[in-house]
Design a protein around this motif. Sequence first.
Motif, mmCIF file in Angstrom:
data_model
loop_
_atom_site.group_PDB
_atom_site.id
_atom_site.type_symbol
_atom_site.label_atom_id
_atom_site.label_comp_id
_atom_site.label_asym_id
_atom_site.label_seq_id
_atom_site.Cartn_x
_atom_site.Cartn_y
_atom_site.Cartn_z
ATOM 1 N N UNK A 105 -46.979 -39.393 18.772
ATOM 2 C CA UNK A 105 -47.514 -40.835 18.042
ATOM 3 C C UNK A 105 -46.025 -41.268 18.263
ATOM 4 N N UNK A 106 -45.179 -41.319 19.906
ATOM 5 C CA UNK A 106 -43.724 -41.331 20.437
ATOM 6 C C UNK A 106 -44.263 -41.692 21.510
ATOM 7 N N UNK A 107 -43.286 -43.120 22.013
ATOM 8 C CA UNK A 107 -43.305 -44.463 23.126
ATOM 9 C C UNK A 107 -43.145 -43.123 24.459
ATOM 10 N N UNK A 108 -41.943 -42.250 24.325
ATOM 11 C CA UNK A 108 -41.695 -41.303 25.475
ATOM 12 C C UNK A 108 -42.405 -40.597 25.648
ATOM 13 N N UNK A 109 -43.513 -39.693 24.969
ATOM 14 C CA UNK A 109 -44.881 -39.080 25.191
ATOM 15 C C UNK A 109 -46.130 -40.117 26.511
ATOM 16 N N UNK A 110 -45.761 -40.965 25.480
ATOM 17 C CA UNK A 110 -46.926 -41.589 26.301
ATOM 18 C C UNK A 110 -46.541 -42.498 27.474
ATOM 19 N N UNK A 111 -45.660 -42.730 27.558
ATOM 20 C CA UNK A 111 -44.928 -42.964 29.461
ATOM 21 C C UNK A 111 -45.367 -41.341 30.053
ATOM 22 N N UNK A 112 -44.592 -40.568 29.767
ATOM 23 C CA UNK A 112 -44.323 -39.533 30.339
ATOM 24 C C UNK A 112 -45.812 -39.261 30.787
ATOM 25 N N UNK A 113 -47.107 -38.579 29.561
ATOM 26 C CA UNK A 113 -48.145 -38.618 30.542
ATOM 27 C C UNK A 113 -48.579 -39.718 31.486
ATOM 28 N N UNK A 114 -48.488 -41.240 31.058
ATOM 29 C CA UNK A 114 -48.836 -41.400 32.172
ATOM 30 C C UNK A 114 -48.413 -41.818 33.157
ATOM 31 N N UNK A 115 -47.498 -41.698 33.980
ATOM 32 C CA UNK A 115 -47.001 -41.774 35.017
ATOM 33 C C UNK A 115 -46.957 -39.999 35.690
ATOM 34 N N UNK A 116 -46.826 -39.641 34.795
ATOM 35 C CA UNK A 116 -47.361 -38.161 35.292
ATOM 36 C C UNK A 116 -48.692 -37.731 35.807
ATOM 37 N N UNK A 117 -49.523 -38.477 35.539
ATOM 38 C CA UNK A 117 -50.547 -38.600 35.263
ATOM 39 C C UNK A 117 -51.614 -37.122 34.008
ATOM 40 N N UNK A 118 -50.696 -36.663 33.308
ATOM 41 C CA UNK A 118 -50.917 -36.253 32.438
ATOM 42 C C UNK A 118 -52.662 -36.226 31.794
ATOM 43 N N UNK A 119 -53.007 -37.039 31.359
ATOM 44 C CA UNK A 119 -53.810 -38.302 30.129
ATOM 45 C C UNK A 119 -55.267 -37.229 31.277
ATOM 46 N N UNK A 120 -55.295 -38.107 32.456
ATOM 47 C CA UNK A 120 -56.048 -37.885 33.368
ATOM 48 C C UNK A 120 -56.572 -36.430 33.701
ATOM 49 N N UNK A 121 -55.582 -35.789 34.166
ATOM 50 C CA UNK A 121 -55.423 -34.746 34.629
ATOM 51 C C UNK A 121 -56.199 -33.341 33.324
ATOM 52 N N UNK A 122 -55.631 -33.815 32.275
ATOM 53 C CA UNK A 122 -56.438 -32.845 30.843
ATOM 54 C C UNK A 122 -58.115 -33.293 30.816
ATOM 55 N N UNK A 123 -58.275 -34.913 30.887
ATOM 56 C CA UNK A 123 -59.564 -35.184 30.599
ATOM 57 C C UNK A 123 -60.599 -35.193 31.563
ATOM 58 N N UNK A 124 -60.093 -34.756 32.737
ATOM 59 C CA UNK A 124 -61.086 -34.287 34.648
ATOM 60 C C UNK A 124 -61.258 -36.258 34.344
ATOM 61 N N UNK A 125 -60.487 -37.674 34.104
ATOM 62 C CA UNK A 125 -61.896 -38.884 34.906
ATOM 63 C C UNK A 125 -60.626 -39.392 34.896
ATOM 64 N N UNK A 126 -60.424 -40.930 35.827
ATOM 65 C CA UNK A 126 -60.112 -42.003 35.716
ATOM 66 C C UNK A 126 -59.573 -42.575 34.220
ATOM 67 N N UNK A 127 -58.937 -42.803 34.101
ATOM 68 C CA UNK A 127 -58.216 -43.761 32.274
ATOM 69 C C UNK A 127 -58.163 -45.094 32.509
ATOM 70 N N UNK A 128 -59.077 -45.700 32.318
ATOM 71 C CA UNK A 128 -58.724 -47.513 32.243
ATOM 72 C C UNK A 128 -57.192 -47.801 31.552
ATOM 73 N N UNK A 129 -56.646 -49.205 32.147
ATOM 74 C CA UNK A 129 -55.365 -49.475 31.654
ATOM 75 C C UNK A 129 -55.638 -49.772 29.917
ATOM 76 N N UNK A 130 -56.675 -50.026 30.536
ATOM 77 C CA UNK A 130 -57.360 -50.505 28.092
ATOM 78 C C UNK A 130 -56.732 -49.456 27.523
ATOM 79 N N UNK A 131 -57.491 -48.127 27.849
ATOM 80 C CA UNK A 131 -57.019 -47.557 27.037
ATOM 81 C C UNK A 131 -55.731 -46.655 26.487
#
Length: 88
Positions: free
Chosen positions: A51-77
């Motif tokens: 629950x921190x902005x730093x982790x969210x920013x890092x995960x978005x920048x490095x595409x970690x969430x997309x890699x973990x979920x194996x899917x393209x993630x919409x900006x709304x999420x």
Amino acid sequence: MKTRKIPMRMCVGCREMKEKRALLRIVRNAEGAVSFDRVGKAPGRGAYICKSKECLTKAVRQHQLERALEAKIDEAVFERLAEEIDAD
């Protein structure tokens, strides 16, 4: 008296193991739709983030969430996650 085991999960941003309750869950369902999981029990492939902005920013920048979920993630999420982090 038995002590309960605390479920631990890894944050995709900072890669640290933390208690499941302390993290936010993003889930991809069987249809491939990605959404924020407030309860933490929705069926599908899940990924966790602090629950921190730093982790969210890092995960978005490095595409970690997309890699973990194996899917393209919409900006709304990502916007929904940012709102949830701001609310805490």
